[in-house]
Motif scaffolding. Sequence first.
Motif, PDB file in Angstrom:
ATOM      1  N   GLU A  70       0.841  -1.184   0.000  1.00 18.44           N
ATOM      2  CA  GLU A  70       0.000   0.000   0.000  1.00 18.44           C
ATOM      3  C   GLU A  70       0.883   1.243   0.000  1.00 18.44           C
ATOM      4  O   GLU A  70       2.115   1.133  -0.022  1.00 18.44           O
ATOM      5  N   LEU A 125       5.666  -0.509 -10.179  1.00 20.89           N
ATOM      6  CA  LEU A 125       4.336  -0.579  -9.575  1.00 20.89           C
ATOM      7  C   LEU A 125       3.257  -0.607 -10.648  1.00 20.89           C
ATOM      8  O   LEU A 125       2.277  -1.356 -10.541  1.00 20.89           O
ATOM      9  N   VAL A 126       3.424   0.206 -11.683  1.00 19.61           N
ATOM     10  CA  VAL A 126       2.459   0.206 -12.782  1.00 19.61           C
ATOM     11  C   VAL A 126       2.429  -1.157 -13.458  1.00 19.61           C
ATOM     12  O   VAL A 126       1.349  -1.724 -13.720  1.00 19.61           O
ATOM     13  N   ALA A 174       0.745  -3.710 -11.192  1.00 17.85           N
ATOM     14  CA  ALA A 174      -0.700  -3.502 -11.114  1.00 17.85           C
ATOM     15  C   ALA A 174      -1.387  -4.120 -12.324  1.00 17.85           C
ATOM     16  O   ALA A 174      -2.393  -4.831 -12.204  1.00 17.85           O
ATOM     17  N   LEU A 229      -0.715  -6.520  -7.652  1.00 13.91           N
ATOM     18  CA  LEU A 229      -1.001  -5.532  -6.610  1.00 13.91           C
ATOM     19  C   LEU A 229      -2.499  -5.252  -6.624  1.00 13.91           C
ATOM     20  O   LEU A 229      -3.087  -5.068  -7.693  1.00 13.91           O
ATOM     21  N   HIS A 230      -3.113  -5.164  -5.425  1.00 16.02           N
ATOM     22  CA  HIS A 230      -4.565  -5.094  -5.366  1.00 16.02           C
ATOM     23  C   HIS A 230      -5.116  -3.964  -4.511  1.00 16.02           C
ATOM     24  O   HIS A 230      -6.324  -3.716  -4.538  1.00 16.02           O
ATOM     25  N   ASN A 231      -4.278  -3.297  -3.732  1.00 17.26           N
ATOM     26  CA  ASN A 231      -4.793  -2.220  -2.909  1.00 17.26           C
ATOM     27  C   ASN A 231      -5.234  -1.068  -3.808  1.00 17.26           C
ATOM     28  O   ASN A 231      -4.439  -0.548  -4.598  1.00 17.26           O
ATOM     29  N   PRO A 232      -6.496  -0.626  -3.740  1.00 17.64           N
ATOM     30  CA  PRO A 232      -6.978   0.383  -4.688  1.00 17.64           C
ATOM     31  C   PRO A 232      -6.297   1.729  -4.541  1.00 17.64           C
ATOM     32  O   PRO A 232      -6.147   2.461  -5.538  1.00 17.64           O
ATOM     33  N   VAL A 282      -2.868   1.328  -6.328  1.00 17.69           N
ATOM     34  CA  VAL A 282      -3.033   1.223  -7.784  1.00 17.69           C
ATOM     35  C   VAL A 282      -3.468   2.566  -8.364  1.00 17.69           C
ATOM     36  O   VAL A 282      -2.906   3.043  -9.357  1.00 17.69           O
ATOM     37  N   THR A 283      -4.460   3.209  -7.738  1.00 16.94           N
ATOM     38  CA  THR A 283      -4.918   4.506  -8.229  1.00 16.94           C
ATOM     39  C   THR A 283      -3.801   5.541  -8.178  1.00 16.94           C
ATOM     40  O   THR A 283      -3.577   6.291  -9.137  1.00 16.94           O
ATOM     41  N   LEU A 285      -0.989   4.791 -10.877  1.00 15.99           N
ATOM     42  CA  LEU A 285      -1.410   5.105 -12.243  1.00 15.99           C
ATOM     43  C   LEU A 285      -1.563   6.615 -12.438  1.00 15.99           C
ATOM     44  O   LEU A 285      -1.210   7.152 -13.486  1.00 15.99           O
TER      45      LEU A 285
END
Length: 213
Positions: A82, A166-167, A170, A175-178, A181-182, A185
């Motif tokens: 995260e 990280l991109v 994702a 990777l799954h934590n929103p 990821v948000t 990106l």
Amino acid sequence: MAGSAADIRDRAEEWPVLSSVTPFQGRVTGVRTDEVRMPDGSAARRDYQVHPGSVAVLALDDAQRVLVIRQYRHPVRQRLWEIPAGLLDVPGENPLHAARRELYEEAHCKAEQWRVLVDIYTTPGSSDEALRIFLARGLGQAEGERHQSEGEETEIEVAWVPLADLVRLAFAGELHNPTLVTGALAAHAMLGGGGPEGLRPADAPWQARPFPA
């Protein structure tokens, strides 16, 4: 139907609430049940989590690495990577102050440059949680003693990971934590566009969670 980019923006609207109860209230969040009058005149029940709101920090260093933490999240039974984040559980607190606190407490880190990266509702179909993600740059170690963590936060791991990785992770479904990821990106798009100068200032108004100037 919207016909141009100028029309593509969210707007405040509230359908009539015929009744409202809170069948559960926890320490920070609760569950509310509203009976809502629909546009066709019928009524529908909507159950959702009532949430104070959150802030998060995408801390990016000069080598384009992101500060990430890993901790256990019991609802999904996973230890997730995260970015530093926390609740707006102090009434009236400025979101930037909360973000500075979370960066210090979770990573013993400080930042000189702050911008609003992106604002989102995390799960608008089932929660009213609003999240503001800040971009933090000009990073350094915080002064003084480290924050004394408690509970699950004592198991936090810290790492610096290239934003490009990280991109890629994702998109690969690793990777799954929103929030991570948000944020990743958005930061990737920011660097490929106008850069930090094109972002809103750190004290930009926040319609979802208004705060004193």
